[in-house]
Write a protein that holds these residues in place. Sequence first.
Motif, PDB file in Angstrom:
ATOM      1  N   VAL A  39       0.858  -1.187   0.000  1.00 16.58           N
ATOM      2  CA  VAL A  39       0.000   0.000   0.000  1.00 16.58           C
ATOM      3  C   VAL A  39       0.893   1.234   0.000  1.00 16.58           C
ATOM      4  N   ASN A  40       0.291   2.395  -0.304  1.00 15.25           N
ATOM      5  CA  ASN A  40       1.027   3.646  -0.111  1.00 15.25           C
ATOM      6  C   ASN A  40       0.447   4.362   1.103  1.00 15.25           C
ATOM      7  N   SER A  41       0.970   5.543   1.413  1.00 19.40           N
ATOM      8  CA  SER A  41       0.555   6.201   2.649  1.00 19.40           C
ATOM      9  C   SER A  41      -0.907   6.667   2.592  1.00 19.40           C
TER      10      SER A  41
ATOM     11  N   ALA B 126       7.780   9.830   3.653  1.00 15.90           N
ATOM     12  CA  ALA B 126       6.674   8.919   3.972  1.00 15.90           C
ATOM     13  C   ALA B 126       5.689   8.781   2.813  1.00 15.90           C
ATOM     14  N   ALA B 127       5.408   9.895   2.108  1.00 17.89           N
ATOM     15  CA  ALA B 127       4.380   9.868   1.059  1.00 17.89           C
ATOM     16  C   ALA B 127       4.791   8.990  -0.120  1.00 17.89           C
TER      17      ALA B 127
ATOM     18  N   ASN C  62      -8.602  -5.073  13.774  1.00 20.99           N
ATOM     19  CA  ASN C  62      -9.123  -3.731  14.027  1.00 20.99           C
ATOM     20  C   ASN C  62      -8.107  -2.648  13.648  1.00 20.99           C
ATOM     21  N   GLY C  63      -6.933  -3.060  13.163  1.00 19.09           N
ATOM     22  CA  GLY C  63      -5.930  -2.100  12.701  1.00 19.09           C
ATOM     23  C   GLY C  63      -5.427  -1.198  13.805  1.00 19.09           C
TER      24      GLY C  63
ATOM     25  N   TYR D  63       1.403   4.085   7.847  1.00 18.78           N
ATOM     26  CA  TYR D  63       0.334   3.093   7.686  1.00 18.78           C
ATOM     27  C   TYR D  63      -1.010   3.608   8.211  1.00 18.78           C
ATOM     28  N   THR D  64      -1.021   4.836   8.794  1.00 14.92           N
ATOM     29  CA  THR D  64      -2.226   5.343   9.460  1.00 14.92           C
ATOM     30  C   THR D  64      -3.487   5.148   8.617  1.00 14.92           C
ATOM     31  N   ASN D  65      -3.437   5.598   7.328  1.00 16.09           N
ATOM     32  CA  ASN D  65      -4.628   5.503   6.485  1.00 16.09           C
ATOM     33  C   ASN D  65      -5.027   4.055   6.237  1.00 16.09           C
ATOM     34  N   PHE D  66      -4.032   3.199   6.067  1.00 15.22           N
ATOM     35  CA  PHE D  66      -4.330   1.785   5.847  1.00 15.22           C
ATOM     36  C   PHE D  66      -5.038   1.184   7.065  1.00 15.22           C
ATOM     37  N   PHE D  67      -4.513   1.509   8.249  1.00 15.77           N
ATOM     38  CA  PHE D  67      -5.119   0.969   9.476  1.00 15.77           C
ATOM     39  C   PHE D  67      -6.533   1.503   9.676  1.00 15.77           C
TER      40      PHE D  67
END
Lengths: 206, 239
Positions: free
Chosen positions: B75-77, B99-100, B139-140, B224-228
């Motif tokens: 995944v990306n950020s 990070a991006a 639940n990420g 990984y914030t958005n992925f979680f």
Amino acid sequence: MSLKKTLLPLVNPLSKDNPVIVQVLGICSALAVTAKMEPAIVMTISVTAVLAFANVIISLLRNTIPNSIRIIVQLVVVAALVVIVDQVLKAYNYEVSKALSVFIGLIITNCILMGRLEAFALNNRPWPSFLDGIGNGLGYGIILIIVSFFRELFGSGTLFGCQVFPQWWYDAGYMNNGMMILPPMALIVVACIIWVHRIKNKDLQE
Amino acid sequence: MNRQSNTYTIIYAMVLVLLVGIGLSVVYQALRPKQEENIANDVKRQILASALIVPSQGETIGELYNQHVKNSFIVNSEGNRLEGNAFDVNVSTEFKKPAAERRLPVFECETSAGMKYVVPVYGAGLWGPIWGYIAFDANGNTIYGAYFAHQGETPGLGAEIESPKFQDQFKNKDIFASDGAFQSIKVVKNGQEPAEGAYVHAISGGTITSQGVAKMLQESLSPYTNFFKQLSQGKEVSK
């Protein structure tokens, strides 16, 4: 030549002319790889193999090597053998190769190797050179194995990774000595071995 | 022939180096497939260790990995999926990018306690790199298990991040605050407590390595914030 005399290069380094405790060579790696017994034994086998083959190769070449580049020739031979040992370990014993990390590569700089090549292989025929290599490798290994035995036993309470001291010892308040894991204790253990060895061999006392 | 002449010496050196060079490349070529397999197996072992799966006697890592890790992706950020094989992503080079732009691998690991999501972390200790894998619940947010390794931290001190005692502390810790803000896991001295957020106790005498772990978690997990977030909302990761 009697058999006893032929075997001298093999037997002498085991005690009387031991590379670590008498010639005081290879101390650096004796500190580094002796926290556990398994790496110590792999290191012994590696050094013995490299030393024996390097001795034979240099001994075979001894009449052709130009004097001005003899040290470089020795280094190239040793370095090539060490790289081969390193590659073989990475392929067939990855765990141990990770534990030994840079120390396999540093066999190149182990003084025992250059010392034996200069002092013995350059002036002797291949067979005695081979025996000298095996003898010095094992002489080095004996010390490594004794040191790692004490360090692993008292430092981690294990031998070859198996628990030695029963759990109730720990429950009764026994603790592993963390100091044994650190390199300085290897030096102290080596010093104790030298002490005992000198008591037994009066002619080595200074 | 004069063995001490310059011509002899130069030719001798050239022939020797050539022979040794050929010999070494033959050895390297012959052993390379086996070595690459070992390295891949080592990574697989670490991924499984983070999800608390340890091979028992007679089980090979390769089989065990294929049994548990059925799917992996990048995944990306933003949380969007990227092309490519997650296993081939070099985490240490990705970590140097902003990070991006990072490609972030995720490994789906089926365990007896449900599906876990394993992500790699990478940072610096006192003497060299430290890295690890963290397994998250579906639940990420909650850590299921953590695995850390190092190249050359001090034995008995910093190297203790490898010990189960340190790694077990991370179990059941949440990386998001109750209001949904990313807070990572703090590493504090024994006996202390931070004002807020999940924390673990540092290793006495391994302060710099412990701080390195905290920084590694902060910097490796925040992309990984958005992925979680998507994971916690039960959304299928957008393709």
